[in-house]
Design a protein around this motif. Sequence first.
Motif, PDB file in Angstrom:
ATOM      1  N   CYS A   1      12.046  38.056  -6.059  1.00 26.73           N
ATOM      2  CA  CYS A   1      11.389  37.268  -4.916  1.00 26.73           C
ATOM      3  C   CYS A   1      12.555  37.392  -3.670  1.00 26.73           C
ATOM      4  O   CYS A   1      13.895  36.924  -3.793  1.00 26.73           O
ATOM      5  CB  CYS A   1      11.202  35.828  -5.247  1.00 26.73           C
ATOM      6  N   LEU A   2      12.110  37.462  -2.427  1.00 28.34           N
ATOM      7  CA  LEU A   2      12.920  37.452  -1.369  1.00 28.34           C
ATOM      8  C   LEU A   2      12.315  36.458  -0.299  1.00 28.34           C
ATOM      9  O   LEU A   2      11.438  36.864   0.151  1.00 28.34           O
ATOM     10  CB  LEU A   2      12.974  39.073  -0.655  1.00 28.34           C
ATOM     11  N   ALA A   3      13.163  35.370  -0.294  1.00 29.23           N
ATOM     12  CA  ALA A   3      12.622  34.102   0.775  1.00 29.23           C
ATOM     13  C   ALA A   3      12.905  34.070   1.885  1.00 29.23           C
ATOM     14  O   ALA A   3      14.246  34.431   1.946  1.00 29.23           O
ATOM     15  CB  ALA A   3      12.349  32.781  -0.042  1.00 29.23           C
ATOM     16  N   THR A   4      12.285  33.714   2.981  1.00 31.23           N
ATOM     17  CA  THR A   4      13.106  33.241   4.127  1.00 31.23           C
ATOM     18  C   THR A   4      13.619  31.654   4.158  1.00 31.23           C
ATOM     19  O   THR A   4      13.475  31.200   2.926  1.00 31.23           O
ATOM     20  CB  THR A   4      11.814  32.859   5.224  1.00 31.23           C
ATOM     21  N   ALA A   5      14.433  31.293   5.143  1.00 29.26           N
ATOM     22  CA  ALA A   5      14.900  29.956   4.808  1.00 29.26           C
ATOM     23  C   ALA A   5      13.611  28.767   4.846  1.00 29.26           C
ATOM     24  O   ALA A   5      13.880  27.898   3.932  1.00 29.26           O
ATOM     25  CB  ALA A   5      15.724  29.644   5.921  1.00 29.26           C
ATOM     26  N   ILE A   6      12.867  29.137   5.719  1.00 27.14           N
ATOM     27  CA  ILE A   6      11.610  28.053   5.703  1.00 27.14           C
ATOM     28  C   ILE A   6      11.022  28.195   4.530  1.00 27.14           C
ATOM     29  O   ILE A   6      10.349  27.126   4.083  1.00 27.14           O
ATOM     30  CB  ILE A   6      10.789  27.929   7.026  1.00 27.14           C
ATOM     31  N   GLY A   7      10.754  29.257   4.019  1.00 22.81           N
ATOM     32  CA  GLY A   7       9.935  29.385   2.671  1.00 22.81           C
ATOM     33  C   GLY A   7      10.715  29.315   1.487  1.00 22.81           C
ATOM     34  O   GLY A   7      10.281  29.096   0.260  1.00 22.81           O
ATOM     35  N   SER A   8      12.125  28.863   1.665  1.00 19.20           N
ATOM     36  CA  SER A   8      13.003  28.570   0.426  1.00 19.20           C
ATOM     37  C   SER A   8      12.363  27.417  -0.211  1.00 19.20           C
ATOM     38  O   SER A   8      12.740  27.137  -1.582  1.00 19.20           O
ATOM     39  CB  SER A   8      14.300  28.255   0.912  1.00 19.20           C
ATOM     40  N   THR A   9      11.573  26.296   0.424  1.00 17.36           N
ATOM     41  CA  THR A   9      11.137  25.182  -0.582  1.00 17.36           C
ATOM     42  C   THR A   9       9.827  25.585  -1.499  1.00 17.36           C
ATOM     43  O   THR A   9       9.417  24.765  -2.055  1.00 17.36           O
ATOM     44  CB  THR A   9      10.682  24.151   0.461  1.00 17.36           C
ATOM     45  N   GLY A  10       9.338  26.868  -1.182  1.00 17.25           N
ATOM     46  CA  GLY A  10       7.999  27.284  -1.705  1.00 17.25           C
ATOM     47  C   GLY A  10       8.724  28.046  -3.172  1.00 17.25           C
ATOM     48  O   GLY A  10       9.354  27.503  -4.108  1.00 17.25           O
ATOM     49  N   TYR A  11       8.093  29.214  -3.561  1.00 17.39           N
ATOM     50  CA  TYR A  11       8.353  29.852  -4.624  1.00 17.39           C
ATOM     51  C   TYR A  11       9.700  30.046  -5.034  1.00 17.39           C
ATOM     52  O   TYR A  11      10.041  29.647  -6.109  1.00 17.39           O
ATOM     53  CB  TYR A  11       7.824  31.229  -4.607  1.00 17.39           C
ATOM     54  N   ASN A  12      10.479  30.231  -3.910  1.00 15.87           N
ATOM     55  CA  ASN A  12      12.108  30.511  -4.114  1.00 15.87           C
ATOM     56  C   ASN A  12      12.592  29.341  -4.825  1.00 15.87           C
ATOM     57  O   ASN A  12      13.320  29.594  -5.813  1.00 15.87           O
ATOM     58  CB  ASN A  12      12.528  30.538  -2.902  1.00 15.87           C
ATOM     59  N   ARG A  13      12.101  28.005  -4.669  1.00 15.35           N
ATOM     60  CA  ARG A  13      12.754  26.663  -5.253  1.00 15.35           C
ATOM     61  C   ARG A  13      12.303  26.747  -6.663  1.00 15.35           C
ATOM     62  O   ARG A  13      13.297  26.369  -7.456  1.00 15.35           O
ATOM     63  CB  ARG A  13      12.288  25.520  -4.474  1.00 15.35           C
ATOM     64  N   SER A  14      11.264  27.132  -6.965  1.00 17.09           N
ATOM     65  CA  SER A  14      10.593  27.144  -8.328  1.00 17.09           C
ATOM     66  C   SER A  14      11.575  28.072  -9.118  1.00 17.09           C
ATOM     67  O   SER A  14      11.494  28.028 -10.499  1.00 17.09           O
ATOM     68  CB  SER A  14       9.317  27.645  -8.889  1.00 17.09           C
ATOM     69  N   LEU A  15      12.120  29.107  -8.620  1.00 20.61           N
ATOM     70  CA  LEU A  15      13.071  30.159  -9.224  1.00 20.61           C
ATOM     71  C   LEU A  15      14.398  29.830  -9.103  1.00 20.61           C
ATOM     72  O   LEU A  15      15.343  30.434  -9.649  1.00 20.61           O
ATOM     73  CB  LEU A  15      12.967  31.264  -8.627  1.00 20.61           C
ATOM     74  N   LYS A  16      14.620  28.422  -8.903  1.00 22.97           N
ATOM     75  CA  LYS A  16      15.953  27.877  -8.755  1.00 22.97           C
ATOM     76  C   LYS A  16      16.808  28.587  -7.702  1.00 22.97           C
ATOM     77  O   LYS A  16      18.029  28.342  -7.932  1.00 22.97           O
ATOM     78  CB  LYS A  16      16.789  27.750 -10.261  1.00 22.97           C
ATOM     79  N   GLY A  17      16.040  29.116  -6.773  1.00 24.42           N
ATOM     80  CA  GLY A  17      16.783  29.426  -5.554  1.00 24.42           C
ATOM     81  C   GLY A  17      17.136  28.110  -4.920  1.00 24.42           C
ATOM     82  O   GLY A  17      16.734  27.226  -4.880  1.00 24.42           O
ATOM     83  N   PRO A  18      18.143  28.419  -3.683  1.00 19.48           N
ATOM     84  CA  PRO A  18      18.597  27.377  -3.004  1.00 19.48           C
ATOM     85  C   PRO A  18      17.791  26.839  -1.975  1.00 19.48           C
ATOM     86  O   PRO A  18      16.777  27.681  -1.370  1.00 19.48           O
ATOM     87  CB  PRO A  18      19.979  27.751  -2.499  1.00 19.48           C
ATOM     88  N   ILE A  19      17.677  25.554  -1.477  1.00 19.25           N
ATOM     89  CA  ILE A  19      16.978  25.231  -0.409  1.00 19.25           C
ATOM     90  C   ILE A  19      17.703  25.350   0.575  1.00 19.25           C
ATOM     91  O   ILE A  19      19.082  24.980   0.733  1.00 19.25           O
ATOM     92  CB  ILE A  19      16.565  23.804  -0.462  1.00 19.25           C
ATOM     93  N   ILE A  20      17.286  26.271   1.623  1.00 21.59           N
ATOM     94  CA  ILE A  20      18.162  26.555   2.600  1.00 21.59           C
ATOM     95  C   ILE A  20      17.539  26.092   4.060  1.00 21.59           C
ATOM     96  O   ILE A  20      16.425  25.730   4.305  1.00 21.59           O
ATOM     97  CB  ILE A  20      18.075  28.141   3.033  1.00 21.59           C
ATOM     98  N   HIS A  21      18.316  25.354   5.059  1.00 27.27           N
ATOM     99  CA  HIS A  21      17.961  24.595   6.036  1.00 27.27           C
ATOM    100  C   HIS A  21      17.397  25.615   7.034  1.00 27.27           C
ATOM    101  O   HIS A  21      17.622  26.836   7.207  1.00 27.27           O
ATOM    102  CB  HIS A  21      18.997  23.867   6.919  1.00 27.27           C
ATOM    103  N   PRO A  22      16.007  25.498   7.476  1.00 26.33           N
ATOM    104  CA  PRO A  22      15.196  26.437   8.193  1.00 26.33           C
ATOM    105  C   PRO A  22      15.845  26.970   9.353  1.00 26.33           C
ATOM    106  O   PRO A  22      15.229  27.910   9.961  1.00 26.33           O
ATOM    107  CB  PRO A  22      13.662  25.917   8.344  1.00 26.33           C
ATOM    108  N   SER A  23      16.767  26.150  10.134  1.00 25.04           N
ATOM    109  CA  SER A  23      17.400  26.713  11.278  1.00 25.04           C
ATOM    110  C   SER A  23      18.206  28.021  10.847  1.00 25.04           C
ATOM    111  O   SER A  23      18.576  28.751  11.904  1.00 25.04           O
ATOM    112  CB  SER A  23      18.219  25.473  11.686  1.00 25.04           C
ATOM    113  N   LEU A  24      18.518  28.295   9.758  1.00 25.76           N
ATOM    114  CA  LEU A  24      19.441  29.484   9.203  1.00 25.76           C
ATOM    115  C   LEU A  24      18.623  30.768   9.300  1.00 25.76           C
ATOM    116  O   LEU A  24      17.502  30.716   8.893  1.00 25.76           O
ATOM    117  CB  LEU A  24      20.063  29.297   7.960  1.00 25.76           C
TER     118      LEU A  24
END
Length: 259
Positions: free
Chosen positions: A147-170
């Motif tokens: 899964c390759l997520a954007t910062a604003i998408g990091s709270t979606g599928y990425n988060r379920s994969l234990k990916g970090p929540i990234i501030h969307p301004s990054l």
Amino acid sequence: MKFYIVSKLDDVSVKISNELRTKLINGGAIEDEVSPNIVVSIGGDGTMLRAVHEYIEKVDDVCFVGLHTGTLGFYTNYTLDDVDLLCDNLLNKNPSIDEYSLIEVRYNNKTQLALNEIRVENNYHTQEIDIYLNEQYLQTFKGNGICLATAIGSTGYNRSLKGPIIHPSLDVMIMSEIAAIHHRYFSTLSSPLVMGRNTIFKMVIKPSKHILLGIDHEIYDDLELTEIECKLSDKKFKMLNYNEFSYVQRLRKAFLEKD
Ligand code: NAP
């Protein structure tokens, strides 16, 4: 102001859409489905994804704003009680505009944009994917997918994969592994990897049946996929900001506060 409303199809969202449409038109705004400068999404974050993809060809020329008919979301600043507030803001206030990074995905001579993430998945067979960053070999992945997520998408599928929540301004993209195989003879990075704007992320995909490409809510399961290249796009997703809710408030509402 030329606006268009994209609504979820449940009764509540349709009712709110009709109410807002009437108020905006009575206030002097023009409804324009073909070339709006503002698109209002009524529903949830999923509705915003669909609204953005509906206008993806014009994403540079359109600003988005979202009203959630459930709770607050990451793409939705307003709730059911805020129809008048949203209408007043749209008609009478000058917003600031927040810009968020999109991922450009290239495969089979096609180019598409992702707002949340792109993912290559195979739930039937162990999928092998060779991963390169700027043409340098990083690793061979074996498992269910990447899964390759954007910062604003990091709270979606990425988060379920234990990916970090990234501030969307990054201005970054995040690789997370989906059910990676690990044993003493084979292992992968395992940790999510955060990459900046100068990265071209390439996946060379071992041919297999049942490979699925997901780009946000859109799923393609009938492609001959051999190679996918991803990078941060020069195009941005733009949201109107009337200072109603901060990112911290949205994080709290989504993941921390109990009703
Ligand atoms: P969907 O029903 O449109 O969305 C699934 C859930 O993800 C909904 O609760 C939606 O919120 C939420 N969501 C979407 N974007 C989000 C974001 N940026 N941050 C936090 N939550 C977000 O499902 P879909 O059509 O299958 O896929 C759309 C998106 O849902 C995908 O891009 C993916 O990120 C996410 N998704 C997540 C998982 C998972 O976590 N296991 C699985 C599939 C899809 P609303 O209720 O407000 O619409």
